[in-house]
Design a protein around this motif. Structure first.
Motif, mmCIF file in Angstrom:
data_model
loop_
_atom_site.group_PDB
_atom_site.id
_atom_site.type_symbol
_atom_site.label_atom_id
_atom_site.label_comp_id
_atom_site.label_asym_id
_atom_site.label_seq_id
_atom_site.Cartn_x
_atom_site.Cartn_y
_atom_site.Cartn_z
ATOM 1 N N THR B 7 0.858 -1.186 0.000
ATOM 2 C CA THR B 7 0.000 0.000 0.000
ATOM 3 C C THR B 7 0.895 1.237 0.000
ATOM 4 O OG1 THR B 7 -0.176 0.420 2.383
ATOM 5 C CG2 THR B 7 -1.632 -1.272 1.474
ATOM 6 N N TYR B 32 -3.638 -0.640 -8.245
ATOM 7 C CA TYR B 32 -5.016 -0.190 -8.083
ATOM 8 C C TYR B 32 -5.028 1.203 -7.486
ATOM 9 C CZ TYR B 32 -6.081 -5.134 -8.704
ATOM 10 O OH TYR B 32 -6.177 -6.407 -9.191
ATOM 11 N N ASP B 33 -5.610 2.125 -8.201
ATOM 12 C CA ASP B 33 -5.698 3.476 -7.671
ATOM 13 C C ASP B 33 -7.134 3.807 -7.304
ATOM 14 O OD1 ASP B 33 -6.972 3.935 -10.024
ATOM 15 O OD2 ASP B 33 -5.540 5.394 -10.792
ATOM 16 N N VAL B 37 -10.427 1.215 -7.388
ATOM 17 C CA VAL B 37 -11.033 0.800 -6.119
ATOM 18 C C VAL B 37 -12.494 1.247 -6.061
ATOM 19 C CG1 VAL B 37 -10.983 1.163 -3.612
ATOM 20 C CG2 VAL B 37 -8.853 0.711 -4.854
ATOM 21 N N GLU B 89 -15.410 0.460 -0.080
ATOM 22 C CA GLU B 89 -14.070 0.527 -0.681
ATOM 23 C C GLU B 89 -13.086 -0.354 0.082
ATOM 24 O OE1 GLU B 89 -13.953 4.754 -3.077
ATOM 25 O OE2 GLU B 89 -12.369 4.273 -1.646
ATOM 26 N N ILE B 93 -10.986 -3.423 -1.415
ATOM 27 C CA ILE B 93 -9.520 -3.525 -1.274
ATOM 28 C C ILE B 93 -9.133 -4.903 -0.740
ATOM 29 C CG2 ILE B 93 -7.580 -2.681 0.145
ATOM 30 C CD1 ILE B 93 -8.884 0.190 -0.267
ATOM 31 N N CYS B 102 -0.267 -7.081 -5.471
ATOM 32 C CA CYS B 102 -0.656 -5.843 -6.141
ATOM 33 C C CYS B 102 -0.248 -4.645 -5.287
ATOM 34 C CB CYS B 102 -2.169 -5.821 -6.376
ATOM 35 S SG CYS B 102 -3.133 -5.976 -4.853
ATOM 36 N N PHE B 104 -1.746 -0.903 -3.879
ATOM 37 C CA PHE B 104 -2.846 0.050 -3.736
ATOM 38 C C PHE B 104 -2.280 1.438 -3.517
ATOM 39 C CE2 PHE B 104 -4.822 -3.935 -2.377
ATOM 40 C CZ PHE B 104 -5.979 -3.909 -3.147
ATOM 41 N N ARG B 107 -6.562 5.503 -0.756
ATOM 42 C CA ARG B 107 -7.804 4.875 -0.287
ATOM 43 C C ARG B 107 -7.659 4.224 1.089
ATOM 44 N NH1 ARG B 107 -9.735 8.136 -1.928
ATOM 45 N NH2 ARG B 107 -11.816 7.343 -1.683
ATOM 46 N N ALA B 109 -5.759 2.163 2.202
ATOM 47 C CA ALA B 109 -5.596 0.706 2.054
ATOM 48 C C ALA B 109 -4.750 0.123 3.183
ATOM 49 C CB ALA B 109 -4.975 0.376 0.696
#
Lengths: 199, 199
Positions: B7, B32-33, B37, B89, B93, B102, B104, B107, B109
């Motif tokens: 993250t 993932y932005d 998300v 969200e 996540i 991945c 993030f 957000r 995360a």
């Protein structure tokens, strides 16, 4: 990374001293803490520091001591004498940093050496649970409140003399969280990071 | 480091998005932005996310876009609908994190995944000079004041929903200062650190 000088600042109870000792050992470089910088600053007025004097200073402190040293040299009142001491300690840090790769623990060394390219500065923190446990086990049963009180003094001292905010990421290269408790691995990780960045 | 989920939270103008993109590329994992998300959260109520849907979502955003996205979904007023959005969200996540390694970006995360052992969380910051320069060059001439204003919103959002302090070291594994500007090397350094810690 040959000439890299490392500065380590830290919250009480986050294992910063132990981490500094592990890194110094792994890198086979000297570790200068409060006492050594203090003595160096006192001697700097009289003459330059020779290799023998550095060795002598190192013998005056137990390098692997985990003892809790209260931060009583500087109170809340920052008078002209502590201003002078800050200046002479900063000068001592710059002098020691010229000699050989080394690690400075505390003493606002990140600020004293902020203009040097070969300096890598680290701030060590941990979450409250970890620090509380460590306070009990390593620092003679100190409570989290007592640790926080010492940290407030450190922050006040640092902020007063540097005009920066103690522990704020932008003042260091890395802020590392030791809450996992694996200081050996963290030391290896930090060395790997530095070698990648500086190498 | 096979299953590591990363993250990345960041100050505006510190290069956090670019750093995340470089790391995703080097590690060959998905990034993932906010938009992804957001879409994932919207879809999560209807059905589970398939690989095709994930791909589709990724095609909806320019992965290497450096465009400045104002943080306008959440104002200062945090009502029940934004509470719901935060919850969905966070669920999205956690779902995405289960699928594959991945990264993030933003957000909160780090908070959504705080109980997972395989998560490595990074906060990216830089000094004012660096951010000001980057604001001018990368973010269409945004002033430091404008960047700071966006950061205040981010901090307010994070602090409100997580009960933590945005950017405080103890919430992340590492806080990294990008003021040197060498994001490639910093990405390599972070990967070296993670491999050492998690490997």
């Amino acid at each position: 990374m040959e000439n890299t000088v490392i500065t380590i600042s830290r919250q009480y109870g986050a294992g910063g001293r132990e981490l500094a000792e592990i890194m110094a050992k792994k890198l086979d470089i000297k570790l200068y803490d409060r006492q050594i910088v203090h003595i160096a600053a006192a001697k700097l007025g009289i003459n330059d520091l020779s290799e023998e004097e550095l060795l002598e200073m190192e013998n005056q402190v137990k390098p692997l001591s985990m003892s809790f040293i209260p931060f009583h040299s500087f109170g809340t009142h920052m008078g002209s004498s502590s201003q002078e001491m800050f200046m002479s300690e900063s000068a001592a840090i710059r002098k020691l940093a010229e000699d050989a790769p080394c690690i400075f623990l505390g003493r606002s060394a990140d600020y004293a050496l902020r203009k040097k390219d070969n300096v890598f500065s680290i701030f060590v923190c941990a979450d409250d649970d970890f620090r509380e446990k460590r306070g009990q086990e390593v620092y003679d049963g100190k409570s989290l409140k007592e640790l926080d009180k010492e940290d407030e003094k450190r922050a006040r001292y640092y902020n007063y003399y540097t005009g920066r905010t103690w522990g704020a990421g932008e003042n260091y290269d890395l802020v590392v969280n030791t809450s996992s408790g694996n200081l050996e691995k963290i030391a290896d990780g930090l060395i790997a990071y530095m070698r990648t960045i500086k190498g």
